[in-house]
Every structure is written in C-alpha cells, then in structure tokens.
Scaffold this motif. Structure first.
Motif, PDB file in Angstrom:
ATOM      1  N   UNK A 210       0.803  -1.228   0.000  1.00 30.60           N
ATOM      2  CA  UNK A 210       0.000   0.000   0.000  1.00 30.60           C
ATOM      3  C   UNK A 210       0.840   1.284   0.000  1.00 30.60           C
ATOM      4  N   UNK A 211       1.849   1.397   0.876  1.00 24.78           N
ATOM      5  CA  UNK A 211       2.648   2.638   0.816  1.00 24.78           C
ATOM      6  C   UNK A 211       3.243   2.871  -0.576  1.00 24.78           C
ATOM      7  N   UNK A 212       3.663   1.799  -1.222  1.00 22.69           N
ATOM      8  CA  UNK A 212       4.192   1.944  -2.584  1.00 22.69           C
ATOM      9  C   UNK A 212       3.116   2.447  -3.538  1.00 22.69           C
ATOM     10  N   UNK A 213       1.936   1.815  -3.474  1.00 14.32           N
ATOM     11  CA  UNK A 213       0.846   2.209  -4.386  1.00 14.32           C
ATOM     12  C   UNK A 213       0.516   3.692  -4.202  1.00 14.32           C
ATOM     13  N   UNK A 214       0.377   4.122  -2.929  1.00 14.95           N
ATOM     14  CA  UNK A 214       0.035   5.532  -2.683  1.00 14.95           C
ATOM     15  C   UNK A 214       1.190   6.466  -3.082  1.00 14.95           C
ATOM     16  N   UNK A 215       2.428   5.947  -3.047  1.00 11.41           N
ATOM     17  CA  UNK A 215       3.558   6.793  -3.461  1.00 11.41           C
ATOM     18  C   UNK A 215       3.513   7.057  -4.959  1.00 11.41           C
ATOM     19  N   UNK A 216       2.759   6.238  -5.671  1.00  9.81           N
ATOM     20  CA  UNK A 216       2.613   6.432  -7.112  1.00  9.81           C
ATOM     21  C   UNK A 216       1.366   7.261  -7.427  1.00  9.81           C
ATOM     22  N   UNK A 217       0.217   6.851  -6.845  1.00  7.05           N
ATOM     23  CA  UNK A 217      -1.035   7.468  -7.298  1.00  7.05           C
ATOM     24  C   UNK A 217      -1.864   8.097  -6.178  1.00  7.05           C
ATOM     25  N   UNK A 218      -1.327   8.189  -4.979  1.00 10.81           N
ATOM     26  CA  UNK A 218      -2.077   8.760  -3.855  1.00 10.81           C
ATOM     27  C   UNK A 218      -2.221  10.274  -3.977  1.00 10.81           C
ATOM     28  N   UNK A 219      -3.171  10.816  -3.220  1.00 16.10           N
ATOM     29  CA  UNK A 219      -3.477  12.240  -3.298  1.00 16.10           C
ATOM     30  C   UNK A 219      -2.266  13.134  -3.068  1.00 16.10           C
ATOM     31  N   UNK A 220      -1.452  12.804  -2.075  1.00 15.91           N
ATOM     32  CA  UNK A 220      -0.306  13.670  -1.756  1.00 15.91           C
ATOM     33  C   UNK A 220       0.673  13.709  -2.924  1.00 15.91           C
ATOM     34  N   UNK A 221       0.943  12.557  -3.498  1.00 18.40           N
ATOM     35  CA  UNK A 221       1.859  12.496  -4.642  1.00 18.40           C
ATOM     36  C   UNK A 221       1.266  13.234  -5.853  1.00 18.40           C
TER      37      UNK A 221
END
Lengths: 290, 274, 97
Positions: A210-221
């Motif tokens: 999950x941290x990897x996924x959000x590092x790609x497409x999460x709101x903050x990124x």
C-alpha cells in the motif's frame, strides 16, 4: 516547564470534522450543493436501472450508482454528479454513464443559452463495468466529448475522495477536468495496481504494497506533482469550501490537457530505461521548473 | 513469417498516405502524414510498433505517454494551422493493443496523456475537422478511448482480427471470476460483452463495417475501396452536428441502447425546473 | 440472485416515500412508498439465494412494530438480518421526517 494540553488542536479538529469519504454518493451531492437547493434528477424512484445486470443475475441499484442533482453552489446554478463507489465498484455502465454524459450535455446547452451552469463530478470508480463492457466504452467516449465541450464555458471540477479511488476510464475524466480536488486517501491512476502487476510483473508494480501504491497514485503524490490542484484532509466542509474557492477563481490559466509542451520537455529530459519512484519525479520536476 | 513491426495499422497507414508517417521530433511509434483524399488534403494519424521505443512498457502499439502527448501536440498544430481556413479531415488509423501498463506511465500521469489526446480529437471535431476513425485491427480499452472514441464517424473492418473491447478476454475472465467459456456464452446474449466486431456494430456506435478482401495486405482495389468509404464518411460528418449524437440516434442504438435513450429523454424532461 | 415477493396485512396510515442504503457488500437499498392498497407489499432482489424464511421472519417482526401500508422494494447485496432491520428502521424514520 510548559503544560502540554492533552487535546491538541489537531485532535479537536478531528473530533468535530465530518468525513466526506464516509458519505454515500447522494450525501456527497447534497454536501456539495448549497443547503436547500438540492434537486435530484433520475432519482431512485424513477428506477432507471441497468438493463444488463439482471440478465447476469446481478442485483441492480435504483440509481445505477450515479446521483445527478441540480442546485446551486455559492449561489450559482450548478449540477453535481456523484458516483457511488460501493455499488459495483463505481463502475461505468450504460445507465450511470449516460446519466453523467447527459448532465454534462444539458449543462453545456444551458451555458450556450446564457444560463451559466457549473459542474462538479465526485468520482469513485474502478473504471468501465465489465458486465456492460462495450456499452461502457461507448458511453465513456460520450462523457469525454461533453466534458471537453462543457469546460469551455465553466470550470469543471472533479473531486476524488476515496476509498475506491479513480481508475480506468474515469481517471481520464479527471484528466479532462479544469480542476482536481483530492484527499490523502484518494488515488488517481489509469491502470489499477493489480492490472499493472498482472501485465508487467512484480518488478514493475507491487499491488499489495500500500505505501508503494500511494507513493505512485495517492493524493499527496498527485498534488505534489501537479496532477491535482487541492489536497485536503477528509473533511466534508473543506471539500465544499475548496470547490467554491475554485469556482471563484474561474477558469485555470491553462488546462492540464493543453500542457503538451511541458510534458514533452519532461519526457525528453528523463531516463526511461531506469525505474522511477514518486520521489524521483517530484525532485526531477522541481529541478526542471527552476 | 510476418514481421510484427509491419502490422496492419502501419500497412494501411502507408498504403493510404504513401508515407511512413515519420516526422522529425516525433517518437517512432507515432505516424503522422498529410495525403490527398477525395480532392483535398487530409491528415492521417496512427500508432505503430516501434522497436526503439524509449519506454519499456511500450513499442507494441500501446498508447503510452509519448503517444498521448506527442499525438496531442501534432493534432493541436493541425487545429491551429486550419483555424481560419478549411478544416482538413483527420483520419485516425487504429490498430493499437491497449494503453501502456507500467509504473513510469502512472507516475508520469498516463491518465493525463490519454485525456490530452482525447481532448485534442474532441476539439478538432468541434472546430469542424471531420474526424474519422478507421479501425483496421485491435482497438482495445484505453486505445479505443484515446484514438477512436472522439471521431465523428467510426469505420471498422469486418474481420475476425478486428477487436474493440473494454478488456481482453483472459483478463476479463480473471477479474470477473468467470471462465473464458462462460464469457463466450454470456456474449451470445449480452451483446455489449461479446468480442466480435459484428456484435459491437449492433450497438450503433459504428458508421459502417467494411468488408475488405485480404485486410492484412492492402491492394490497389482495396485501398480505393477504403478511400471511398472515408470520403463518404467525411462528407456525412460535414453535413451533421459536430457532436457524437449520431451514435445514439442510430438504428443500433434504438435496438440496443434503450437504456441510454431513456436516460436522455427523462433527464432532458427533468432538467428544467418545473 | 433470487427475487422474493411478500404481502402482509396492514392497519395503519400509508407510509410516505423514503430511500435509504446502498447496494454494496453486506448492505442493501430500500425504496419505501405508499401502498396501492391497504396491504404491505415487499419485493426483494437479493444476491444470496435460499433465505426466504429468514426474510419473512425479519419482515414480520418489523411490520409488527410498523404496520404502515407500504410498498417496499429491497435490493440486497448480502446484508445480515441485523443490517436489514436497521435499514428498515431508517427507512421508516426517513418516511416520517
């Protein structure tokens, strides 16, 4: 010695904050429109449901997972379209997709007649509904057509809150928006993590990380790399205020889809033979902007 | 043995334009050329295989970051050049397996690259360029949306190799937890789920299905046949509104998109305050 | 998927329109409207087959407390009897608000 209060401002804010993520599509549409102005079109009692799901033994929803409501935002005529992520993953089938396309079309016609009607699209979507596959493809193309036509008249705002996120065909709809509002919990991506891993392997994408996924497409990124204009905590009133602020700002100086020179410059200056991280991109684009 | 780099899309692009479509500054996967068509200049655009693709997840006709952004730049240049004059027809020659699936693609915002080329095709159409999609091979998922979906008129070859769909059968089976056999069975009754181009045509989205002899090998006669079909579609597009409404007004839509038509009727009625 | 139909005698005033819930995992949607006659009619579309008796019991218990003549349509995606009861209660509250 200083006294540290047990309840920090942040905790107090949390305890009084109302979640947007936890609202269903109808409540989100109500949240986005000025109080007392909500008027739903093709609501549950109109019972315009998917004709294709019952043929496959799948339970329908009375609004097909898409709520369309007219009303006002900041006192101005508006239409809000909210996708329900809990019903069939917010997938786009014939009826819900057509409701969206029609809302945009009718808003465009109003604008052409001199009735300035603004539009907000609250997205939770896994993409096209595979049980209605090609119907979804056709309807999504019609949605895009109307979005491109409408955004010439008024800012068209997309809100992505989570938990479903915004994938597939609807990620392109977010790309077409004048402005994108995201929460930290939200994700915005053309291909779902599982699909990328399936197509390209674990070296390319680890869907379970999950941290990897959000590092790609999460709101903050997405906010840090300017694919989103506003990043919010999960706060219903903050979403409403952000949407109002963006409408007050008016049209963006340049639509994202017009930034081909910038993106081509970025593509030219990158080394695509190596694998990239979210941080790599943030740094490279920051350096490139200087 | 067939050369995978010389796919149908490339062959038809070259046969219709007499050009490889290579333009200085464009990636090798993007074909753009101007050619005569029915007594006027038309712009042809296509995505081809590229053995030297910079991005490892592209090169096999995928729509990726470069295809999206460079395609946009080329289309925007056409719109700008014709701003004050006659609008050249734009022919999008489609044979593209899908969008590109990769980490770099997502990080760099492939959703935006795809949206950008969609907006460019849509703006070209509303500016008065007849946009005609010629689907000669695969046009699946994001490739359909990015390359064909915004066309005034879509023409597809009537051929088993032609595929328009939301997702390939094996992947769709995995994701919907059905077997390929079950999907085939469903396709027999659920028309939008079927994989053959004849079923897609029933939905009313296509302008025409074109039966072409030896579609893998364009010949003088078949090239003329395809050109005639394009010229007819261009004229038809010029005589119609610049929206996609024709798809919903077709006989196919009347038979198979009753849900869409009902939504339009009811929403139009409910829209204005009573 | 299974479609179930029930009919119960009612005694009180007719229910007003109400809509609650979502057809999401473990949840259900309820559309409540005034009945066309003096009975309560319930139509259920459920993703889980073979629970007709459970539905009947849950509905009887509920209608024992709220005997408004209503036409109730339920779209169920595997809700537990507890969730069903909760949503029915919500629908009644909404119809009275």
């Amino acid at each position: 010695m200083t006294f540290t209060p047990i309840l920090s401002d942040e905790v107090v804010a949390l305890s009084t904050r109302r979640s947007y993520i936890e609202l269903n599509a109808r409540a989100r549409a109500q949240q986005l429109l000025d109080q007392g102005t909500y008027r739903e079109l093709l609501g549950p009692f109109d019972r315009v449901e998917s004709p294709w799901l019952p043929m496959q033994g799948i339970v329908t929803q009375s609004d097909d997972g898409c709520v369309v409501a007219k009303g006002k935002i900041d006192g101005q005529p508006a239409v809000v379209i909210a996708m329900e992520g809990k019903f069939q993953g917010g997938s786009i089938g014939e009826v819900c997709g057509m409701k969206m396309a029609e809302a945009f079309r009718l808003a465009r016609l109003d604008n052409e007649k001199g009735i300035p009607t603004r539009a907000v699209l609250s997205l939770e979507s896994g993409g096209v509904r595979l049980q209605e596959a090609n119907m979804g493809e056709l309807v999504i193309a019609e949605i895009y057509s109307e979005m491109v036509a409408l955004r010439k008249h008024t800012p068209l705002i997309v809100v992505i809150a989570g938990p479903t996120g915004c994938f597939g065909g609807m990620s392109l709809a977010a790309g077409l928006a004048s402005y994108v509002v995201m929460t930290r919990q939200a994700r915005l991506s053309m291909n779902g993590p599982e699909v990328i891993e399936l197509e390209a392997g674990k070296d390319e994408f680890v869907a379970s990380d999950k941290p990897f996924v959000w590092s790609v497409n999460g709101g903050a990124q997405r906010f840090a790399t300017d694919f989103a204009d506003v990043l919010l905590e999960d706060d219903a009133n903050a979403v409403t205020e952000a949407v109002k602020d963006l409408f007050r700002k008016g049209q963006p100086a340049q639509l994202r889809t017009d930034k081909y020179d910038l993106f081509i410059k970025r593509l030219k200056s990158m080394d695509p033979s190596k694998q990239w991280t979210g941080e790599d991109i943030r740094n490279a684009w920051k350096a490139g902007a200087k | 043995m067939t050369n995978p780099l010389n796919n149908r899309g490339r062959k038809w692009f070259e046969a219709l334009t007499g050009s490889t479509g290579k333009v200085d500054g464009n990636p090798g996967s993007l074909m753009v050329a101007e050619a005569n068509l029915g007594g006027e200049k038309a712009v042809f655009v296509g995505v081809a295989p590229d053995a030297n693709a910079r991005f490892p997840r592209t090169g096999h006709t995928e729509v990726g970051l470069e295809e999206g952004w460079y395609g946009t730049k080329n289309l925007r240049a056409v719109i700008e050049a014709d701003k004050n004059g006659p609008k050249r027809p734009i022919i999008t020659v489609c044979d593209s397996k899908s969008q590109a699936y990769g980490r770099r693609e997502e990080l760099f915002g492939i959703h935006l690259a795809a949206a950008a080329i969609i907006a460019a095709y849509a703006d070209a159409r509303t500016a008065g360029h007849p946009v005609i999609a010629l689907i000669v091979g695969r046009c699946v998922s994001g490739a359909f949306l990015a390359l064909a979906g915004q066309a005034n008129r879509m023409i597809a070859f009537d051929d088993p190799e032609v595929l328009i769909h939301a997702m390939y059968k094996d992947a769709a089976a995995r994701i919907t937890r059905r077997s390929v056999a079950e999907l085939d069975k469903l396709g027999e009754t659920i028309v939008p789920m079927a994989y053959d181009i004849g079923s897609f045509n029933k939905l009313g989205g296509l302008h025409s299905l074109l039966k072409v002899a030896n579609p893998d090998t364009p010949a003088k006669a078949t090239v003329e046949q395809v050109k005639s079909a394009l010229i007819e579609a261009i004229a038809d597009a010029r005589n119609s509104p610049r929206t996609l409404d024709v798809r919903l007004e077709s006989d196919g839509a009347k038979a198979f998109r009753k849900g869409s038509i009902k939504v339009r009727e009811l929403m139009t009625r409910q829209w204005a305050p009573s | 998927m299974e479609i179930l139909n029930f009919q119960f005698p009612s005694s009180k005033v007719k229910a007003r329109r109400a809509h609650v819930g979502v057809v999401g995992s473990g949840d259900l949607e309820i559309l409540m409207e005034p009945s066309i006659d003096d009975a309560t009619h319930v139509t259920i579309q459920t993703s889980v087959t073979g629970f007709g008796d459970t539905w009947k019991a849950v509905l009887e218990r509920f209608l024992g407390q709220h005997p408004e003549a209503a036409s109730i349509e339920i779209n169920d995606f595997g809700a537990t009897p507890g969730t069903v009861a909760l949503r029915l209660q919500q629908a009644v509250e909404e119809s009275q608000s």
